[in-house]
Design a protein around this motif. Structure first.
Motif, short mmCIF file in Angstrom:
data_model
loop_
_atom_site.label_atom_id
_atom_site.label_comp_id
_atom_site.label_asym_id
_atom_site.label_seq_id
_atom_site.Cartn_x
_atom_site.Cartn_y
_atom_site.Cartn_z
N LEU A 30 0.82 -1.22 0.00
CA LEU A 30 0.00 0.00 0.00
C LEU A 30 0.85 1.27 0.00
CD1 LEU A 30 -2.96 -0.88 2.42
CD2 LEU A 30 -2.54 -1.61 0.06
N ALA A 31 2.14 1.13 -0.24
CA ALA A 31 3.02 2.30 -0.29
C ALA A 31 2.80 3.05 -1.60
CB ALA A 31 4.47 1.86 -0.19
N PRO A 32 2.84 4.38 -1.57
CA PRO A 32 2.63 5.15 -2.80
C PRO A 32 3.82 5.03 -3.74
CG PRO A 32 3.20 6.62 -1.00
CD PRO A 32 3.05 5.25 -0.40
N LEU A 33 3.54 4.89 -5.02
CA LEU A 33 4.57 4.90 -6.05
C LEU A 33 4.60 6.27 -6.74
CD1 LEU A 33 3.96 1.35 -7.53
CD2 LEU A 33 5.72 2.05 -5.88
N ASP A 34 3.43 6.77 -7.08
CA ASP A 34 3.28 8.15 -7.56
C ASP A 34 2.51 8.88 -6.46
OD1 ASP A 34 2.42 10.55 -8.66
OD2 ASP A 34 2.00 9.70 -10.63
N ARG A 35 3.15 9.84 -5.80
CA ARG A 35 2.56 10.49 -4.62
C ARG A 35 1.59 11.60 -4.97
NH1 ARG A 35 5.59 9.69 0.26
NH2 ARG A 35 7.31 8.22 -0.08
N ARG B 250 -7.65 18.86 2.59
CA ARG B 250 -6.31 18.90 2.02
C ARG B 250 -6.21 19.54 0.64
NH1 ARG B 250 -2.48 15.10 4.22
NH2 ARG B 250 -3.23 14.30 6.22
N GLN B 251 -7.32 19.67 -0.08
CA GLN B 251 -7.22 20.15 -1.45
C GLN B 251 -8.04 21.42 -1.71
OE1 GLN B 251 -7.67 15.79 -2.96
NE2 GLN B 251 -6.44 16.80 -4.51
N ARG B 252 -8.68 21.93 -0.68
CA ARG B 252 -9.41 23.19 -0.80
C ARG B 252 -8.44 24.35 -0.63
NH1 ARG B 252 -12.92 27.19 1.65
NH2 ARG B 252 -15.12 26.84 1.05
N VAL B 253 -8.53 25.33 -1.53
CA VAL B 253 -7.75 26.56 -1.45
C VAL B 253 -8.72 27.73 -1.64
CG1 VAL B 253 -5.61 25.49 -2.25
CG2 VAL B 253 -7.22 26.43 -3.93
N PRO B 254 -8.29 28.95 -1.33
CA PRO B 254 -9.23 30.08 -1.47
C PRO B 254 -9.87 30.19 -2.85
CG PRO B 254 -7.31 30.74 -0.20
CD PRO B 254 -7.03 29.35 -0.70
N GLY B 255 -9.18 29.78 -3.90
CA GLY B 255 -9.73 29.90 -5.25
C GLY B 255 -10.41 28.65 -5.77
N GLY B 256 -10.69 27.68 -4.90
CA GLY B 256 -11.39 26.47 -5.35
C GLY B 256 -10.76 25.22 -4.79
N TYR B 257 -10.47 24.26 -5.68
CA TYR B 257 -9.82 23.01 -5.31
C TYR B 257 -8.64 22.77 -6.24
CZ TYR B 257 -13.07 21.42 -1.77
OH TYR B 257 -13.77 21.29 -0.59
N THR B 258 -7.61 22.08 -5.75
CA THR B 258 -6.42 21.88 -6.56
C THR B 258 -5.85 20.48 -6.40
OG1 THR B 258 -4.22 22.77 -7.09
CG2 THR B 258 -4.85 22.73 -4.77
N ASN B 259 -5.15 20.05 -7.45
CA ASN B 259 -4.36 18.83 -7.38
C ASN B 259 -3.24 19.00 -6.36
OD1 ASN B 259 -5.86 17.70 -9.44
ND2 ASN B 259 -4.34 18.11 -11.04
N LEU B 260 -2.69 17.86 -5.93
CA LEU B 260 -1.55 17.86 -5.01
C LEU B 260 -0.33 17.23 -5.68
CD1 LEU B 260 -3.24 16.64 -1.69
CD2 LEU B 260 -2.71 18.99 -2.36
N ARG B 261 0.83 17.74 -5.33
CA ARG B 261 2.07 17.11 -5.77
C ARG B 261 2.40 15.90 -4.93
NH1 ARG B 261 3.91 22.64 -5.96
NH2 ARG B 261 4.11 23.35 -8.13
N ASP B 262 2.06 15.98 -3.62
CA ASP B 262 2.47 14.92 -2.70
C ASP B 262 1.39 14.75 -1.63
OD1 ASP B 262 3.64 13.17 -0.93
OD2 ASP B 262 5.49 14.32 -0.67
N VAL B 263 0.66 13.63 -1.70
CA VAL B 263 -0.43 13.41 -0.75
C VAL B 263 0.09 13.10 0.65
CG1 VAL B 263 -1.93 12.58 -2.59
CG2 VAL B 263 -0.64 10.92 -1.22
#
Length: 507
Positions: free
Chosen positions: A393-398, A436-449
């Motif tokens: 269950l370890a991340p490969l692409d974070r 974790r993905q809410r920002v003032p301008g909406g929602y965004t992808n993450l580089r590293d979960v």
């Protein structure tokens, strides 16, 4: 970690009809299975989600007015977050494909310098289901005035079909505005050369919308077969059989090249018909929605051939690719000719949709087990990483790409079983995304979960258009009980577009 092949299950059968009609308005509701994963949605809501929920859900004091259900509170929270994302898009990217909410800039999805208003088209039926009619009208007006299906741009057939053609068709069925159907047809006409120019009928990957020039002769299965629902519905609505005929010809060309084990490879040369990659990676991308459209297309279009192909291929996948690792169900890659393992123990988040698809195809036990596997990942990484090693269950692409597949499966399995467990899991998924993905301008992808919540270095500055089509639509349908959707017959595409079951408002 021991990886053990899973014995072939009982033959696939259709779900019980009484269970498959479960809906918020008339649920077939067994109790939650109480797996002790985290506090229940009711407890979380009592702690402050939705603002005014405390007295209503804890029962600490009898409310002066009739109590509000936990589902209603959940639905309100979902709607609030959707509109937060939508306002972020409107503020910085209206008329463009996608928003970058942190830098407050825009992103062209299909081709640099060309916009199709992707997020507007993606949002149409979600806004409709949420009762945001003024926004739906604004979107329809923009499409009628600005959407250009003949731009001099090379576009990927797969993405245009599931996002734009599907979005326009769903918008038409919601509003009955003729211009939306006309735009969908114009766009599909511009895509057809990718099918008709191919010697095998399997489409090239790209086409120029203005010139009809095609390119990309090696196509993955998802690129070849994720069009039956949209093209079949378009043929039904227009009376023009060309669209569905093109889709079926492509399907037949692939299915006829399956192995003696009834497995398919990953990619194929559409000119020669020779396999370019002989590994069966189902349910992972880039083959995922090929199988989804056999099942869902068969049901939507009442095409027994599509349904039969789905059952044949799925039985082979369960026989040769299902494995147990750590007591959890996963799917390994194999050589499609021999069934021998072929590749690393990788599972993509995109494959999480398969839990719901298995349930819809009749393999509810296997679908539930696969959903539980992804729930275990969600317990370790509240935002699902793009890929994992399924033995650890370890991340490969974070990275975390605001993917909707886990929520999609939760919705599908809830509709089939009526089990509250799936609603609880979906809401926990929602809370983690919000945290974790809410920002003032909406929602965004993450580089590293795995980065700490709120860490600026983790943000990737993009709200993908599919977020407006899928993520919160599944939760809204689970919790709102909206009368605008017929839960008995409603069907969604791989992009979450409601291609059946919308109750139009003639906006």
């Amino acid at each position: 970690m021991t990886v053990t092949p899973v014995p072939l299950p009982l033959p696939l059968t259709s779900p019980d009809s009484s269970a498959s009609s479960a809906s918020p308005a008339d649920p077939a509701s067994p109790k939650s299975r109480g797996r002790g994963l985290r506090p229940s949605r009711r407890t979380v809501l009592a702690a402050g989600v939705g603002g005014t929920a405390t007295a209503l859900v804890l029962g600490a004091a009898a409310p002066a007015e009739p109590s509000v259900s936990a589902d209603a509170i959940s639905a309100a929270a979902v709607r609030e977050e959707y509109l937060h994302g939508w306002r972020g898009y409107q503020d910085v990217a209206w008329g463009h494909d996608e928003a970058r909410p942190i830098s407050r800039t825009t992103h062209d999805f299909f081709a640099p310098g060309h916009t199709f208003g992707l997020s507007i088209v993606e949002a149409l039926d979600t806004l409709f289901l949420m009762g945001e009619d003024a926004e739906v009208i604004r979107c329809c007006d923009w499409i009628e005035q600005h959407f250009d299906p003949v731009q001099n741009a090379d576009v990927q057939i797969f993405e245009v079909v599931i996002r734009l053609v599907g979005g326009l068709l769903a918008g038409y069925q919601a509003t009955q505005r003729p211009a939306l159907l006309a735009r969908a047809r114009e766009l599909a006409d511009r895509l057809l050369p990718a099918f008709t120019a191919s010697p095998t009928g399997m489409p090239y990957t790209h086409v120029n919308l203005r010139t009809g020039a095609v390119r990309g002769k090696v196509a993955a299965l998802a690129e070849i077969g994720s069009n039956a629902m949209e093209f079949g519905l378009l043929s039904r609505l227009t009376g023009d059989a060309r669209y569905y005929d093109a889709s079926l010809r492509a399907y037949r060309a692939v299915i006829s090249r399956r192995s003696a084990l009834d497995l398919l490879g990953t990619s194929i040369d559409v000119e020669t018909g020779r396999w370019a990659d002989c590994t069966s990676v189902a349910p992972n991308a880039p083959v995922d929605s090929f199988y989804e459209y056999l099942c869902n297309g068969g049901a939507l279009l009442r095409d027994a051939q599509l349904s039969s192909w789905y059952q044949t291929l799925t039985a082979a996948i369960l026989r040769h690719q299902a494995v147990r690792a750590g007591g959890r169900l996963w799917f390994r890659s194999v050589d499609f000719r021999t069934g021998r393992p072929n590749g690393p123990t990788t599972q993509l988040e995109l494959g999480a949709f398969y839990a719901g698809l298995l349930g819809k195809g009749g393999a509810v036990r296997e679908g539930s087990a696969y959903f539980d596997s992804w729930t275990a990942v969600l317990e370790r990484h509240p935002v699902l990483p793009e890929s994992i090693d399924y033995t650890t269950l370890a991340p490969l692409d974070r990275s975390g790409q605001l993917r909707p597949e886990y929520a999609n499966s939760a919705f599908d399995l809830w509709r089939i079983t009526g089990d509250e467990h799936y609603k609880e899991c979906a809401f926990r998924w929602f809370l983690a995304m919000r945290d974790r993905q809410r920002v003032p301008g909406g929602y965004t992808n993450l580089r590293d979960v795995t980065a700490p919540a709120g860490s600026a270095r983790s943000y990737d500055d993009l709200t993908p258009g599919y977020w407006f089509a899928e993520n919160l639509k599944y939760l809204w349908l689970m919790f709102s009980g909206t009368p605008r959707f017929d839960y008995r017959v409603g069907m969604l595409s791989t992009e979450g577009k409601a291609l059946a079951g919308l109750r139009p408002q003639w906006l």
